[in-house]
Design a protein around this motif. Structure first.
Motif, PDB file in Angstrom:
ATOM      1  N   ASP A  22       2.784   2.461 -13.530  1.00  0.00           N
ATOM      2  CA  ASP A  22       1.365   2.821 -13.593  1.00  0.00           C
ATOM      3  C   ASP A  22       0.445   1.742 -13.014  1.00  0.00           C
ATOM      4  O   ASP A  22      -0.624   1.462 -13.562  1.00  0.00           O
ATOM      5  CB  ASP A  22       0.956   3.126 -15.047  1.00  0.00           C
ATOM      6  CG  ASP A  22       1.668   4.343 -15.595  1.00  0.00           C
ATOM      7  OD1 ASP A  22       1.917   5.288 -14.818  1.00  0.00           O
ATOM      8  OD2 ASP A  22       1.984   4.347 -16.799  1.00  0.00           O
ATOM      9  N   VAL A  23       0.844   1.175 -11.892  1.00  0.00           N
ATOM     10  CA  VAL A  23       0.047   0.103 -11.281  1.00  0.00           C
ATOM     11  C   VAL A  23      -1.052   0.699 -10.414  1.00  0.00           C
ATOM     12  O   VAL A  23      -0.804   1.573  -9.570  1.00  0.00           O
ATOM     13  CB  VAL A  23       0.940  -0.831 -10.443  1.00  0.00           C
ATOM     14  CG1 VAL A  23       0.096  -1.737  -9.537  1.00  0.00           C
ATOM     15  CG2 VAL A  23       1.803  -1.682 -11.365  1.00  0.00           C
ATOM     16  N   THR A  24      -2.263   0.224 -10.634  1.00  0.00           N
ATOM     17  CA  THR A  24      -3.401   0.584  -9.787  1.00  0.00           C
ATOM     18  C   THR A  24      -4.083  -0.697  -9.333  1.00  0.00           C
ATOM     19  O   THR A  24      -3.931  -1.754  -9.957  1.00  0.00           O
ATOM     20  CB  THR A  24      -4.430   1.466 -10.522  1.00  0.00           C
ATOM     21  OG1 THR A  24      -5.074   0.681 -11.542  1.00  0.00           O
ATOM     22  CG2 THR A  24      -3.772   2.675 -11.154  1.00  0.00           C
ATOM     23  N   LYS A  25      -4.853  -0.584  -8.248  1.00  0.00           N
ATOM     24  CA  LYS A  25      -5.671  -1.704  -7.794  1.00  0.00           C
ATOM     25  C   LYS A  25      -6.971  -1.164  -7.224  1.00  0.00           C
ATOM     26  O   LYS A  25      -6.961  -0.387  -6.259  1.00  0.00           O
ATOM     27  CB  LYS A  25      -4.949  -2.529  -6.723  1.00  0.00           C
ATOM     28  CG  LYS A  25      -5.802  -3.667  -6.144  1.00  0.00           C
ATOM     29  CD  LYS A  25      -6.219  -4.664  -7.210  1.00  0.00           C
ATOM     30  CE  LYS A  25      -7.091  -5.770  -6.653  1.00  0.00           C
ATOM     31  NZ  LYS A  25      -7.545  -6.716  -7.721  1.00  0.00           N
ATOM     32  N   THR A  26      -8.078  -1.541  -7.864  1.00  0.00           N
ATOM     33  CA  THR A  26      -9.399  -1.189  -7.380  1.00  0.00           C
ATOM     34  C   THR A  26     -10.177  -2.482  -7.156  1.00  0.00           C
ATOM     35  O   THR A  26     -10.288  -3.308  -8.074  1.00  0.00           O
ATOM     36  CB  THR A  26     -10.152  -0.298  -8.385  1.00  0.00           C
ATOM     37  OG1 THR A  26      -9.370   0.876  -8.643  1.00  0.00           O
ATOM     38  CG2 THR A  26     -11.518   0.109  -7.834  1.00  0.00           C
ATOM     39  N   TYR A  27     -10.683  -2.666  -5.947  1.00  0.00           N
ATOM     40  CA  TYR A  27     -11.423  -3.883  -5.621  1.00  0.00           C
ATOM     41  C   TYR A  27     -12.864  -3.777  -6.100  1.00  0.00           C
ATOM     42  O   TYR A  27     -13.354  -2.697  -6.462  1.00  0.00           O
ATOM     43  CB  TYR A  27     -11.362  -4.141  -4.119  1.00  0.00           C
ATOM     44  CG  TYR A  27      -9.992  -4.599  -3.654  1.00  0.00           C
ATOM     45  CD1 TYR A  27      -9.614  -5.929  -3.774  1.00  0.00           C
ATOM     46  CD2 TYR A  27      -9.061  -3.698  -3.125  1.00  0.00           C
ATOM     47  CE1 TYR A  27      -8.365  -6.363  -3.372  1.00  0.00           C
ATOM     48  CE2 TYR A  27      -7.799  -4.120  -2.722  1.00  0.00           C
ATOM     49  CZ  TYR A  27      -7.461  -5.459  -2.846  1.00  0.00           C
ATOM     50  OH  TYR A  27      -6.213  -5.871  -2.460  1.00  0.00           O
ATOM     51  N   ALA A  28     -13.559  -4.915  -6.103  1.00  0.00           N
ATOM     52  CA  ALA A  28     -14.944  -4.964  -6.589  1.00  0.00           C
ATOM     53  C   ALA A  28     -15.858  -4.027  -5.810  1.00  0.00           C
ATOM     54  O   ALA A  28     -16.848  -3.515  -6.339  1.00  0.00           O
ATOM     55  CB  ALA A  28     -15.472  -6.400  -6.507  1.00  0.00           C
ATOM     56  N   SER A  29     -15.503  -3.771  -4.554  1.00  0.00           N
ATOM     57  CA  SER A  29     -16.306  -2.864  -3.724  1.00  0.00           C
ATOM     58  C   SER A  29     -16.185  -1.416  -4.171  1.00  0.00           C
ATOM     59  O   SER A  29     -16.940  -0.549  -3.737  1.00  0.00           O
ATOM     60  CB  SER A  29     -15.867  -2.974  -2.266  1.00  0.00           C
ATOM     61  OG  SER A  29     -14.520  -2.520  -2.116  1.00  0.00           O
ATOM     62  N   GLY A  30     -15.205  -1.134  -5.043  1.00  0.00           N
ATOM     63  CA  GLY A  30     -14.940   0.233  -5.472  1.00  0.00           C
ATOM     64  C   GLY A  30     -13.782   0.886  -4.737  1.00  0.00           C
ATOM     65  O   GLY A  30     -13.338   1.973  -5.105  1.00  0.00           O
ATOM     66  N   PHE A  31     -13.266   0.207  -3.700  1.00  0.00           N
ATOM     67  CA  PHE A  31     -12.145   0.773  -2.940  1.00  0.00           C
ATOM     68  C   PHE A  31     -10.882   0.746  -3.778  1.00  0.00           C
ATOM     69  O   PHE A  31     -10.489  -0.293  -4.309  1.00  0.00           O
ATOM     70  CB  PHE A  31     -11.923  -0.020  -1.652  1.00  0.00           C
ATOM     71  CG  PHE A  31     -10.699   0.398  -0.889  1.00  0.00           C
ATOM     72  CD1 PHE A  31     -10.632   1.638  -0.280  1.00  0.00           C
ATOM     73  CD2 PHE A  31      -9.599  -0.448  -0.796  1.00  0.00           C
ATOM     74  CE1 PHE A  31      -9.495   2.040   0.408  1.00  0.00           C
ATOM     75  CE2 PHE A  31      -8.464  -0.063  -0.104  1.00  0.00           C
ATOM     76  CZ  PHE A  31      -8.424   1.187   0.503  1.00  0.00           C
ATOM     77  N   GLN A  32     -10.241   1.901  -3.908  1.00  0.00           N
ATOM     78  CA  GLN A  32      -8.999   2.004  -4.675  1.00  0.00           C
ATOM     79  C   GLN A  32      -7.814   1.901  -3.729  1.00  0.00           C
ATOM     80  O   GLN A  32      -7.476   2.843  -3.015  1.00  0.00           O
ATOM     81  CB  GLN A  32      -8.938   3.308  -5.466  1.00  0.00           C
ATOM     82  CG  GLN A  32      -7.795   3.323  -6.478  1.00  0.00           C
ATOM     83  CD  GLN A  32      -7.880   4.481  -7.450  1.00  0.00           C
ATOM     84  OE1 GLN A  32      -8.652   5.411  -7.252  1.00  0.00           O
ATOM     85  NE2 GLN A  32      -7.085   4.432  -8.522  1.00  0.00           N
TER      86      GLN A  32
END
Length: 320
Positions: A22-32
């Motif tokens: 269940d790994v996700t990564k969302t950057y501060a810019s909102g890009f997932q």
């Protein structure tokens, strides 16, 4: 697979070399960049992770190696949590990144030996010598890295990644910009490492390399794993055969009476390409030939071609 015996849990199940949940990564810019990645990679296999630019390959590798922090989820490397037990997990991993990053004014021997020490490993000159010889770097061992060619610098990056004897090796676009000789040496070394039970995770734009080397293939697109399958099974299940028929006269368009056939016309109209599944019994070729003859279209030559892993990859990503 190999003669290496994969570690097992008390219930007899094989323990993954890498377990991603269940790994996700969302950057501060909102890009997932990653969306709920779940994946097991097993000891002693070569796993090819394929995907277009921006699909999330490097982000996922960077998270596993502790360079980037995941937004959610967990990862075990060699049974160690990459966050709670970072040192033990990182000790299991060797990484050859895309970008060349070396100590320019250090010698080859010095930088590879220093890299081994960073992981708390005792000095082992004989092992370092073996790595350098395997990568055709031994004659350059006293040369400063700044004096080396790009291909030689890539060899140094591989030697550094192997310096601490990792059980998991990431090769992130390792063939980018390297010569044919290095590619051959590198893949010979990879096969040798796999024979000893090292797990290899490969990303590459040279899909023919994945087709030749990989045991399993994973395809990532827009931050999601869309397929994980044994390479041979994938190619058997999704592989197609193309029959190219050279015809005369040249066709300005495919005749309406052939509209139900899976045909494509080449740009110059001199050939028709018929795609079919050779494993489903009847190919339909005889019926197609009869229809062409009835239309007064002469077939002057035939050529067949099997789908490659690249064809399957493109159809998966574009079809999605």
């Amino acid at each position: 697979m190999t003669q290496f015996e994969s570690p097992k849990r008390p219930d007899g199940a094989v323990v993954p070399a890498i377990a991603i949940r269940d790994v996700t990564k969302t950057y501060a810019s909102g890009f997932q960049a990653l969306r709920r990645i779940n994946l097991d990679i097993f000891p002693g296999e070569i796993f090819a992770l394929l995907g277009p630019n921006g699909a999330g390959k490097t982000t996922l590798i960077s998270i596993i190696c502790g360079i980037v922090t995941a937004s959610t989820g967990s990862i075990l490397a060699g049974g160690h949590d990459i966050v709670r037990d970072y040192r033990a997990a990182r000790r299991q991993i060797g990484l050859v990144p895309q970008e060349l990053s070396t100590d320019a004014f250090e010698t080859v021997m010095g930088t590879v030996s220093f890299s081994r020490g960073l992981f708390g490993c005792a000095a082992n000159p004989a092992y370092i010598e073996k790595i350098l010889r395997d990568l055709s770097l031994w004659d350059k061992r006293n040369s400063k890295i700044v004096t080396l060619s790009g291909g030689m610098k890539r060899r140094v990056m591989i030697a550094k990644a192997l310096s601490h004897e990792p059980r998991i090796l990431f090769l992130d676009e390792p063939s980018a910009g390297v010569d044919v000789e290095l590619r051959r040496d590198m893949w010979a070394m990879v096969r040798g490492l796999r024979e000893s039970g090292v797990t290899i995770i490969l990303t590459t734009h040279y899909i023919e390399e994945a087709e030749e080397m990989a045991d399993r293939v994973g395809v990532i697109s827009k931050g999601e794993i869309i397929l994980v399958e044994d390479k041979a099974a994938l190619m058997q299940k999704m592989g197609k055969t193309q029959l190219t028929l050279q015809v005369q006269p040249a066709l300005a368009a495919i005749p309406p009476s052939l509209a139900d056939w899976p045909l494509e016309r080449t740009a110059d109209g001199t050939s028709l390409v018929y795609t079919y599944d050779a494993k489903r019994g009847g190919t339909g070729i005889a019926g197609l030939m009869r229809q062409l003859d009835g239309l007064g279209i002469e077939v002057t030559n035939l050529q067949t071609r099997q789908s490659s892993l690249e064809d399957i990859f493109v159809s998966l990503v574009h079809g999605r």
